[in-house]
Design an enzyme around this catalytic site. Structure first.
Site, PDB file in Angstrom:
ATOM      1  N   GLU A   1       8.151   0.208  -7.143  1.00 38.53           N
ATOM      2  CA  GLU A   1       9.626   0.302  -7.274  1.00 38.53           C
ATOM      3  C   GLU A   1      10.189  -0.684  -8.287  1.00 38.53           C
ATOM      4  OE1 GLU A   1       7.912  -0.056  -4.383  1.00 38.53           O
ATOM      5  OE2 GLU A   1       7.936   2.088  -3.951  1.00 38.53           O
TER       6      GLU A   1
ATOM      7  N   ASP B   1       6.552   5.032   4.047  1.00 38.14           N
ATOM      8  CA  ASP B   1       6.143   4.538   5.368  1.00 38.14           C
ATOM      9  C   ASP B   1       6.969   5.118   6.509  1.00 38.14           C
ATOM     10  OD1 ASP B   1       4.443   3.165   3.775  1.00 38.14           O
ATOM     11  OD2 ASP B   1       5.415   1.214   4.013  1.00 38.14           O
TER      12      ASP B   1
ATOM     13  N   ASP C   1       1.002   2.474  -5.809  1.00 37.03           N
ATOM     14  CA  ASP C   1       1.924   2.155  -4.711  1.00 37.03           C
ATOM     15  C   ASP C   1       2.797   0.979  -5.162  1.00 37.03           C
ATOM     16  OD1 ASP C   1       2.982   2.000  -2.141  1.00 37.03           O
ATOM     17  OD2 ASP C   1       1.252   0.929  -1.312  1.00 37.03           O
TER      18      ASP C   1
HETATM   19  C1  NOJ Z   1       2.688   0.512   1.360  1.00 35.22           C
HETATM   20  C2  NOJ Z   1       2.405   1.977   1.346  1.00 35.22           C
HETATM   21  O1  NOJ Z   1       3.583   2.708   1.555  1.00 35.22           O
HETATM   22  C3  NOJ Z   1       1.344   2.292   2.382  1.00 35.22           C
HETATM   23  O2  NOJ Z   1       1.088   3.675   2.366  1.00 35.22           O
HETATM   24  C4  NOJ Z   1       0.099   1.479   2.117  1.00 35.22           C
HETATM   25  O3  NOJ Z   1      -0.835   1.739   3.115  1.00 35.22           O
HETATM   26  C5  NOJ Z   1       0.457   0.002   2.099  1.00 35.22           C
HETATM   27  N1  NOJ Z   1       1.460  -0.248   1.132  1.00 35.22           N
HETATM   28  C6  NOJ Z   1      -0.760  -0.880   1.797  1.00 35.22           C
HETATM   29  O4  NOJ Z   1      -1.216  -0.639   0.524  1.00 35.22           O
END
Ligand code: NOJ
Length: 931
Positions: A533, A605, A530
């Site tokens: 970017e 998200d 995650d």
């Molecule tokens: C951002 C991610 O997009 C999300 O899915 C994740 O739960 C959070 N970071 C925490 O790691």
């Protein structure tokens, strides 16, 4: 200092965790006008349009420089003329690639030599030219065979002829036009927007008499980024953008260039923001927006009856794309309608590949041959993934795991988000909550379950992993090229591993090695990457400053969009080393062209709102048509709490995403399927079970995607590329080539949907077997428990209908075949089978089963590694049911034949279907059933 950093991370946590759900902070992201290179290029485009025929284009090919090589490559020099009479030399190459694609590169001569006098003398001086090396399968494209290309030069242009293609390069003004079957399809620089901002020092820029400064380049401070939080980006090379227009001639339907929370068909950007490709952690993104998101695939294509053409812009810097439909062309090059695309990248070379084919499917195959097809996933990863931020401890995990079985909901994978670590130090476990991870994983393993844990690229300072990275200079460095860059992310102060560096990737692999203290021994542990970017909470636009420095002293500016891919590729390699002959599963948030080879992605998200459910379909479809089919959206919505109805509809939609995972924010209420209660729990359970029953269909679709690039979630226009009315359908889709057509319910309170049938074939309701017929819209009932799914006449699908707890436990289950008769009474279909987890398929241990029904006889023909161990073990797998849907009148006796023997099978008739019960045929060798 420590205190400040703790306070900072506390503040960040408060902001990020407690901010009410209210939409993207769009002010964090640069608009085109706030971005120097974009605003200059748009301004230039405006000036050129205003000047019309008066405009004097600046770019021409120097005739004397042209060199035609015997492999179909032509090289030479383009000259950019400046107002003071001087010229800038831009070496170019045009090459015909295998598969008749055409590649054009343009570099800048002055940047190829050192001693430019840039403020940071340590930086690599040349324009970044390695995006293609990362994006393309095997790094380099294959050039057309010798003798395949005929090159002719004349006084004003040169021609390359290959097969039915003809590319002409006009010298002045420089333009490239690709013709196929006598029709012009693509024209580069049709509108003269080619603009390579040549190198100049600050002194050269301001000394007006020594060098012309085009008006379009003067309104912005080109040596200091003026965006409010750009943290003093000094732009060491000054203005260095590359941009050009490409016209899709005769096309007005264009697709691609994810990631955006927007429609499947790309929109015009006239008077609006361009589409931006810049990988960022976009917090609470909005639907119907062209703002940049987590990943970037700079591939765009147009479709018209009989043709499909694509442009692949191999540049990994910040990029904006303007799109405009032009009704009538009035140029000498075309009078047809066209769609123009204006590509603007902040730095790097111009490196573009043109594709011209006869259908979108051919285009997908060709793009995949160049950049690599999607990996063949480990079968478990096509099952249901249960995630939330966070499952708190071992007993929480095992309780969820047990409840799945209690409520009869199959699942394959449970996930842990960042809280499982000790203070967000990756490769550690919070000991008091997860005292023995291997023990927990072995419990999961008993029923064939897996776990995925998160590991991000930011490494908390002052622990063994980050210490090693800093000590050995394996991190992304500050703009001085020396010190490791420090920024903020979940752990507070952090450094970032520089996975462009092979040594850093090597170290990354060592961290995962089987048996290592940090990761334990378990083989059922896979990884989620995650924030790659990369997300930097205190960086410009929530990302890394552009003037940071990577391996070999390339500026971050030029590699930004591919950094995330280098990170998940390193993780893939690491898992491959850790596992014994097992396909790794990696989920990545950030991606670039080529990511499909090693990772799945999800759309980040989203929110628990109906518009995000609706928007997820065109988003996932877009990823599917640009070669990144292993994609999905958080089921239920990440932020907020879905109503029970929304949650149910999301499961009913999510089971069709190629990657099917429920996920939720740490502040959202628990929402595992049993929490909603009846009737919701049963409806969600049935949806998940349908996904499992269809795993053979999904796996076969992935195998096709893996070999020929077929989208797994396949837009309707792929089925009917000559039906223009199907080009805009973005709320329904096919599952690969299976013939299953799905129109999910995505509106609150809806109890019916209007499904569009793109042709005149029969479409049978997959549940009731009632047939719909006739191209156009049909209203069908869809109460809460109903998913509108149809099977197109003429298809055969193979399913596994027994409930099991996980996909692994279904391995030797019998099949059910569904034969949907076409209006002519025939059908055909495919099934791919291998062990679903190892790389033995690459050694030939797999089978392809082809089913054909000619109206009387159903034949199954098996090809592949018939003598291979797994294929042989399939002798125990039978077909337990064959369902014929449609108008079939069976004879009294159904004769089955396999391996030289014959027997009779029983059947049952019901409304719209005939079911042959237990025909007792084995799946791994040929058979026939005569009806
Ligand atoms: C951002 C991610 O997009 C999300 O899915 C994740 O739960 C959070 N970071 C925490 O790691």
């Amino acid at each position: 200092m420590r205190v400040i950093s703790c306070l900072f991370s506390l503040w960040i946590s408060i902001v990020f965790i407690c901010t009410p759900v209210e939409g993207v902070k769009s002010y964090l992201f640069k608009t085109c006008e706030q971005s120097g290179f974009c605003s200059r290029n748009r301004h230039l485009a405006g000036e050129i349009a205003k000047a019309g025929g008066e405009y004097q284009p600046r770019y021409s090919v120097n005739i004397e420089s042209i060199l035609a090589h015997d492999n179909g490559t032509v090289s030479g020099l383009i000259e950019k003329s400046l107002n003071d009479g001087s010229v800038v030399g831009l070496p170019f190459t045009i090459s015909v690639l295998e598969d008749s694609n055409l590649r054009l590169t343009i570099d800048e001569a002055r940047r190829l030599v050192g001693g430019l006098g840039v403020s940071n003398g340590k930086l690599k001086t040349r324009r970044y030219n390695e995006a293609a090396d990362w994006a393309l399968q095997d790094g380099k494209p294959r050039i057309a065979e010798k003798g395949a290309v005929e090159v002719k030069t004349s006084s004003d242009s040169l021609q390359l002829k290959y097969g039915e293609y003809e590319t002409s390069v006009q010298y002045y003004p420089f333009k490239v036009a690709v013709k196929y079957k006598g029709e012009t399809q693509l024209i580069l620089n049709h509108d003269n927007l080619l603009n390579i901002e040549h190198f100049r020092t600050k002194e050269e820029q301001t000394a007006e008499d020594s060098i012309h400064v085009s008006p379009e380049e003067s309104t912005f401070d080109s040596f200091q980024d003026s965006f409010k939080d750009s943290k003093k980006d000094k732009l060491p090379f000054g203005p260095e953008s590359v941009s050009v227009d490409v016209s899709f001639v005769g096309y007005d339907h264009v697709y691609g260039i994810p990631e955006h929370a927007d429609s499947l068909e790309l929109k015009d950007t006239v008077g609006a923001e361009p589409y931006r490709l810049y990988n960022v952690d976009i917090f609470e993104y909005e639907i119907n927006s062209r703002l940049p998101m987590y990943g970037a695939i700079p591939f765009m294509f147009g479709v018209k009856p009989g043709f499909a053409s694509g442009v692949f812009w191999m540049n990994s810097a910040d990029t904006y794309v303007d799109i405009e439909r032009v009704k009538h062309g009035e140029s000498t090059l075309t009078t047809e309608k066209r769609t123009t695309s204006h590509w603007m990248s902040e730095s790097g070379v111009l490196d573009v590949v043109f594709f011209v084919k006869e259908s979108p499917q051919e285009l997908s195959t060709s793009y995949g041959s160049l950049t690599g097809f999607v990996q063949l996933p480990n079968l478990f990863s096509l099952g249901y993934h249960q995630c939330r931020w966070n499952y708190n401890d071992e007993s929480d995990v095992l309780q969820v795991h047990n409840n799945m079985d209690k409520y009869g909901i199959p699942y394959d994978t449970i996930w842990l988000d960042i809280e499982y670590t000790e203070e967000k130090k990756y490769f550690t476990w919070k000991k008091e909550l997860f005292p023995d991870p291997d023990r927990m994983l072995s419990v999961l393993d008993e029923t064939g379950r897996y776990m995925v844990v998160i590991i991000d690229p930011h490494l908390k300072v002052n622990y063994e992993v980050s210490d090693y990275v800093v000590k050995h200079s394996l991190g992304v460095r500050d703009s001085d090229c020396k010190k490791t860059y420090h920024g903020h992310c979940w752990p507070g102060e952090s450094v970032w591993i520089d996975t462009l560096d092979p040594e850093a990737s090597q170290y990354w692999s060592e961290l995962y090695v089987n048996g290592s203290r940090l990761m334990g021994n378990s083989q059922n542990l896979h990884i989620w990457n995650d924030m790659n970017e990369p997300s930097v909470f205190n960086g410009p636009e929530t990302s890394a400053p552009k003037d940071l420095v990577h391996f070999q002293n390339w500026e971050h500016r030029s590699v930004h969009n591919l950094y995330g891919m280098t990170f998940h590729e390193a993780t893939y390699d690491a898992l491959k080393t850790r596992f014994y002959n097992q396909r790794p599963f990696i989920l990545t948030r950030s991606f670039f062209s080529g990511s499909q080879r090693t990772a799945a992605m999800w759309t980040g998200d989203n929110m628990a709102k109906w518009e995000y459910l609706r928007g997820s379909i065109p988003m996932v479809l877009t990823l599917n048509v640009v070669g990144m089919p292993f994609a999905g959206a958080d089921v239920g919505g990440f932020f907020g709490d879905p109503s029970k109805e929304l949650l149910v509809r999301w499961y009913q939609t999510g089971i069709w995403y190629p990657f099917f995972r429920a996920h939720a924010h740490i502040d959202s209420r628990r929402r595992e399927p049993w929490i909603a209660g009846e009737p919701y729990t049963s409806i969600m359970r049935d949806a998940v079970r349908l996904r499992y029953a269809l795993l053979p269909v999904f796996y076969t679709a992935f195998q096709e995607s893996h070999t020929v690039g077929t989208p797994v979630m396949r837009p309707v226009f792929y089925e009917t590329p000559n039906n223009v009315a199907s080009y805009g359908i973005e709320d329904e889709f096919f599952v690969g080539n299976s013939g299953l057509l799905v129109k999910p319910v995505v509106d609150e309170g809806a109890t019916s949907v209007d499904v569009y049938l793109p042709d005149d074939e029969l479409y049978y309701d997959f549940q009731t077997f009632i047939a719909l017929h006739g191209q156009g819209f049909h209203t069908v009932e869809a109460p809460l428990e109903k998913i509108p799914v149809f099977i197109k006449g003429g298809h055969v699908v193979a399913m596994k209908q027994r409930y099991r707890r996980s996909s692994k436990l279904m391995k030797y289950d019998p099949y059910t075949l569904v034969i949907a008769l076409s209006s002519k009474g025939s059908a055909s279909g495919k099934l791919y089978i291998d062990d679903g987890e190892t790389f033995d398929n690459e050694l030939g241990d797999f089978v392809n089963v082809a089913f054909t029904f000619d109206g009387r006889k159903l034949s199954s023909s098996v090809t592949g590694g018939l003598d291979q161990p797994f294929v042989q073990s399939l002798a125990r797998v039978t077909v337990e049911r064959i369902i014929f849907i449609g108008d079939l009148k069976p004879s009294k006796e159904i004769k089955v034949s396999q391996g030289g023997e014959q027997w009779v099978a029983q059947y049952e008739s019901s409304e719209g279907a005939i079911t042959i019960k237990n025909p007792q045929v084995k799946i791994n060798s040929d058979w026939t059933v005569s009806v």
